[in-house]
Write an enzyme that holds these catalytic residues in place. Structure first.
Site, PDB file in Angstrom:
ATOM      1  N   CYS A 229      17.264 -30.979  -9.835  1.00 53.06           N
ATOM      2  CA  CYS A 229      17.160 -31.794 -11.053  1.00 53.06           C
ATOM      3  C   CYS A 229      15.669 -32.028 -11.291  1.00 53.06           C
ATOM      4  O   CYS A 229      14.894 -31.069 -11.268  1.00 53.06           O
ATOM      5  CB  CYS A 229      17.975 -33.083 -10.926  1.00 53.06           C
ATOM      6  SG  CYS A 229      17.540 -34.121  -9.508  1.00 53.06           S
ATOM      7  N   GLN A 230      15.256 -33.270 -11.483  1.00 50.94           N
ATOM      8  CA  GLN A 230      13.830 -33.580 -11.599  1.00 50.94           C
ATOM      9  C   GLN A 230      13.219 -33.873 -10.239  1.00 50.94           C
ATOM     10  O   GLN A 230      12.080 -33.489  -9.960  1.00 50.94           O
ATOM     11  CB  GLN A 230      13.639 -34.785 -12.536  1.00 50.94           C
ATOM     12  CG  GLN A 230      12.201 -35.246 -12.708  1.00 50.94           C
ATOM     13  CD  GLN A 230      11.355 -34.296 -13.537  1.00 50.94           C
ATOM     14  OE1 GLN A 230      11.875 -33.533 -14.355  1.00 50.94           O
ATOM     15  NE2 GLN A 230      10.044 -34.334 -13.346  1.00 50.94           N
ATOM     16  N   THR A 231      13.991 -34.549  -9.367  1.00 47.44           N
ATOM     17  CA  THR A 231      13.465 -34.976  -8.059  1.00 47.44           C
ATOM     18  C   THR A 231      14.448 -34.730  -6.913  1.00 47.44           C
ATOM     19  O   THR A 231      14.263 -35.274  -5.836  1.00 47.44           O
ATOM     20  CB  THR A 231      13.131 -36.481  -8.084  1.00 47.44           C
ATOM     21  OG1 THR A 231      14.358 -37.218  -8.255  1.00 47.44           O
ATOM     22  CG2 THR A 231      12.163 -36.842  -9.191  1.00 47.44           C
ATOM     23  N   HIS A 232      15.482 -33.946  -7.127  1.00 42.83           N
ATOM     24  CA  HIS A 232      16.570 -33.738  -6.167  1.00 42.83           C
ATOM     25  C   HIS A 232      17.231 -35.067  -5.780  1.00 42.83           C
ATOM     26  O   HIS A 232      17.511 -35.334  -4.627  1.00 42.83           O
ATOM     27  CB  HIS A 232      16.117 -32.980  -4.920  1.00 42.83           C
ATOM     28  CG  HIS A 232      17.267 -32.517  -4.058  1.00 42.83           C
ATOM     29  ND1 HIS A 232      18.488 -32.140  -4.579  1.00 42.83           N
ATOM     30  CD2 HIS A 232      17.383 -32.391  -2.706  1.00 42.83           C
ATOM     31  CE1 HIS A 232      19.289 -31.793  -3.579  1.00 42.83           C
ATOM     32  NE2 HIS A 232      18.647 -31.936  -2.442  1.00 42.83           N
ATOM     33  N   HIS A 233      17.455 -35.884  -6.797  1.00 46.18           N
ATOM     34  CA  HIS A 233      18.280 -37.093  -6.662  1.00 46.18           C
ATOM     35  C   HIS A 233      19.624 -36.846  -7.337  1.00 46.18           C
ATOM     36  O   HIS A 233      20.668 -36.886  -6.683  1.00 46.18           O
ATOM     37  CB  HIS A 233      17.557 -38.303  -7.283  1.00 46.18           C
ATOM     38  CG  HIS A 233      18.473 -39.373  -7.768  1.00 46.18           C
ATOM     39  ND1 HIS A 233      18.239 -40.091  -8.927  1.00 46.18           N
ATOM     40  CD2 HIS A 233      19.647 -39.849  -7.283  1.00 46.18           C
ATOM     41  CE1 HIS A 233      19.208 -40.960  -9.118  1.00 46.18           C
ATOM     42  NE2 HIS A 233      20.083 -40.831  -8.148  1.00 46.18           N
ATOM     43  N   ARG A 234      19.607 -36.548  -8.641  1.00 50.60           N
ATOM     44  CA  ARG A 234      20.853 -36.238  -9.337  1.00 50.60           C
ATOM     45  C   ARG A 234      21.537 -35.021  -8.722  1.00 50.60           C
ATOM     46  O   ARG A 234      22.772 -34.970  -8.608  1.00 50.60           O
ATOM     47  CB  ARG A 234      20.570 -36.008 -10.830  1.00 50.60           C
ATOM     48  CG  ARG A 234      20.160 -37.262 -11.577  1.00 50.60           C
ATOM     49  CD  ARG A 234      19.692 -36.960 -12.990  1.00 50.60           C
ATOM     50  NE  ARG A 234      18.358 -36.397 -13.040  1.00 50.60           N
ATOM     51  CZ  ARG A 234      17.730 -36.023 -14.160  1.00 50.60           C
ATOM     52  NH1 ARG A 234      18.351 -36.139 -15.333  1.00 50.60           N
ATOM     53  NH2 ARG A 234      16.507 -35.559 -14.127  1.00 50.60           N
ATOM     54  N   SER A 235      20.755 -34.057  -8.311  1.00 47.76           N
ATOM     55  CA  SER A 235      21.334 -32.861  -7.687  1.00 47.76           C
ATOM     56  C   SER A 235      21.820 -33.127  -6.267  1.00 47.76           C
ATOM     57  O   SER A 235      22.410 -32.253  -5.643  1.00 47.76           O
ATOM     58  CB  SER A 235      20.340 -31.701  -7.706  1.00 47.76           C
ATOM     59  OG  SER A 235      19.099 -32.061  -7.129  1.00 47.76           O
TER      60      SER A 235
END
Length: 281
Positions: A229-235
């Site tokens: 994602c943007q920061t590998h949080h949502r992903s």
């Protein structure tokens, strides 16, 4: 100790809440943890799961930081971790990815997290839990980690799928949160929010329906799938979902768009979602 599946419901946890082999880790906001958390749960601030170093703030913390974190929460090899959060699984998934990276594979995800627990009327507490520190000597398993150099030359490989879990606006380049907007060439967009049933206490949507959707997009279990994602949080949630669905070859790109979109040399596509091979006439 009973056999814990990867995906558990609230009643399943409630029946064994005081099992000494459990380590319940809460990745909710500090405010929610202070207001109400599952009895015995230890708080991990979401920021502790990321390096915080710009531009790719979502990258894995240093070995020293990981040792300090898992010392503080009392992790030992025999502990079965229960991961949950207050948002539908993003931070809990990021925690599970981190556990994979440090080689700890005994864990479950509480479906719906804090929302489902409260809705079911199970007990909560306000007092923070601080377990006895445990000695850590963490080593990194690179298998769950995707780095630019690992896959930038493989973007046209039919056995690689890239799952972009950001919003469609970010994917198309209309909403720009880095030096450049757009998406990785060939990446397929499925917003992480599309995985969550917000009318059912933030639980995952029906797994069969989600698998069908992934198959339609060409994100299939026979491929190596990299999610970001943007920061590998949502992903964190897309990674977790693929674990639950039994995908054997998955990786989290922890640099995510914070790294890719702030590089001057990475290729970028702008506009609508690329057609997957599964949808190409």
């Amino acid at each position: 100790m009973k056999n814990w599946p990867l995906l558990i419901e609230t009643n399943y946890l409630a029946e064994s809440l005081h099992d000494p082999k459990l380590l319940i880790l809460d990745t909710s906001s500090a405010a929610n943890y202070a207001e109400h958390h599952i009895p015995g749960a230890v708080h991990i601030a979401p920021a502790e799961l990321q390096s915080g170093v710009k531009p790719a703030v979502g990258k894995l913390p240093s070995i020293e930081a990981l040792n300090a974190l898992f010392t503080k929460v009392g992790l030992t090899p025999d502990k079965h971790v229960i991961a949950y959060d207050d948002e539908g699984g993003g931070w809990a998934g990021r925690l599970i990815w981190t556990l994979d990276v440090i080689g700890h594979h005994n864990y479950s995800y509480l479906d719906g997290g804090l929302h489902a627990w409260l809705h079911a009327g199970h007990p909560t507490e306000k007092v923070a839990n601080h377990p006895a520190p445990t000695k850590q000597d963490i080593t990194i398993d690179s298998l769950p980690i995707a780095e630019i150099e690992d896959f930038i030359s493989l973007l046209d490989n039919s056995q690689l799928a890239i799952w972009d879990a950001r919003s469609p606006e970010e994917y198309r380049g209309e909403k720009v949160l880095a030096q450049r907007g757009g998406h990785i060439p060939g990446a397929v967009n499925l917003d992480w929010l599309e995985l969550i049933d917000r009318d059912n206490q933030m639980r995952l949507k029906d797994l069969t329906e989600l698998q069908t959707r992934l198959n339609e997009l060409g994100i299939t279990a026979d491929k190596t799938v990299i999610t970001h994602c943007q920061t590998h949080h949502r992903s964190g949630l897309s990674y977790l979902l693929m674990k639950i669905l039994g995908y054997p070859h998955i990786k989290g790109y922890h640099g995510s768009w914070g790294e890719w979109g702030n590089s001057e040399t990475t290729p970028i596509e702008i506009g609508d979602q690329a057609q997957s091979s599964a949808n190409t006439p």
